[in-house]
Write an enzyme that holds these catalytic residues in place. Structure first.
Site, PDB file in Angstrom:
ATOM      1  N   CYS A  74      54.224  49.238 102.208  1.00 57.99           N
ATOM      2  CA  CYS A  74      53.225  49.860 103.087  1.00 57.99           C
ATOM      3  C   CYS A  74      52.219  48.830 103.594  1.00 57.99           C
ATOM      4  CB  CYS A  74      52.482  50.978 102.351  1.00 57.99           C
ATOM      5  SG  CYS A  74      53.422  52.501 102.171  1.00 57.99           S
ATOM      6  N   CYS A 100      57.461  57.561 106.306  1.00 57.43           N
ATOM      7  CA  CYS A 100      58.721  56.867 106.530  1.00 57.43           C
ATOM      8  C   CYS A 100      59.885  57.668 105.947  1.00 57.43           C
ATOM      9  CB  CYS A 100      58.677  55.477 105.902  1.00 57.43           C
ATOM     10  SG  CYS A 100      57.587  54.318 106.751  1.00 57.43           S
ATOM     11  N   CYS A 141      48.692  55.266 101.244  1.00 49.30           N
ATOM     12  CA  CYS A 141      49.467  54.072 101.580  1.00 49.30           C
ATOM     13  C   CYS A 141      48.580  52.855 101.816  1.00 49.30           C
ATOM     14  CB  CYS A 141      50.316  54.338 102.822  1.00 49.30           C
ATOM     15  SG  CYS A 141      49.347  54.776 104.278  1.00 49.30           S
TER      16      CYS A 141
END
EC number: 1.8.4.10
Length: 244
Positions: free
Chosen positions: A119, A207, A235
């Site tokens: 991330c 994602c 993240c």
């Protein structure tokens, strides 16, 4: 246009606007001097785009392309661009950093190492680069969005995590006091676009390898990084939410 708020004024504005409507908070943000943009990825952000569109004020939108998004998310971004006839500034990660990570650790290292390294490369670094060009940004964060990390977010705050030397970055969270039901009531009422993955049980969408549908009565963020501790579902984009 109003001047960029000083750090003392930010707290005063946060108190003054704590109970204001999202549209009023958004209008305040769009009236700020300097460069400001809406961060776009999910349902909340489209609500903000729709509100900004209805205010009739010029506004900018940016989005992070990690290279690992669902096909439906890419289609959704394009749908929003066309629906509002706006430019969406796409921010990409540095190719060399991704190449080094994948060559060294493979495509799915986050299942073993946790998600922070990946991330950091795919999301945090591109965001930091983008925010370095802005004076403020507008997010779709809600207080009820993540257990243990977002319950205390104010509607306006100084973003210490991304402010630069001699430059105070202001962060606006117009939907802080809204619930997920409020967001979806608005989406249905205004008939605005949303990611089709929501129809398949995805609530919080990131994602593709790190997002899955949630079961009935599960919290919306439990589908993100499901293999990790539930209280750490961030993240790094909103690092200030994590308690030290």
């Amino acid at each position: 246009m109003t001047a960029i708020p000083t750090i003392d004024l930010v707290d005063a504005l946060a108190s003054e606007y704590a109970d204001k409507s999202p549209s009023e908070i958004l209008e305040l943000a769009l009236n700020q001097q300097g460069e400001i943009a809406i961060s776009f990825s999910g349902a909340e952000d489209v609500v903000l785009i729709d509100m900004a569109h209805n205010l009739g004020k010029p506004f900018r939108v940016f989005s992070l392309d990690t290279g690992r998004l669902h096909a439906e998310t890419y289609q959704f971004i394009e749908t929003v661009r066309k629906h509002y006839n706006i430019q969406i500034e796409i921010c990409f990660p540095e190719a060399e950093a991704i190449q080094n990570l994948v060559n060294e650790k493979g495509l799915f290292s986050f299942y073993q190492d946790d998600h922070k390294e990946c991330c950091g490369i795919r999301k945090v670094q591109p965001l930091r680069k983008k925010l370095a060009t802005l004076d403020g940004w507008i997010t779709g964060q809600r207080k009820d969005q993540s257990p243990g990390t977002r319950t205390d977010i104010p509607v306006i705050q100084a973003d210490a995590g991304f402010s630069g030397e001699g430059k105070q970055l202001i962060k606006y969270n117009p939907l802080a006091n809204w619930t997920s039901a409020d967001v979806w009531n608005y989406i249905r009422m205004m008939e605005i676009p949303y990611n089709p993955l929501h129809e398949r049980g995805f609530t919080s969408i990131g994602c593709e390898p790190c997002t899955r549908p949630v079961l009935p009565n599960q919290h919306e963020r439990e589908g993100r990084w499901w293999w990790e501790e539930a209280t750490h579902k961030e993240c790094g984009l909103h690092s200030g939410n994590l308690k030290k």
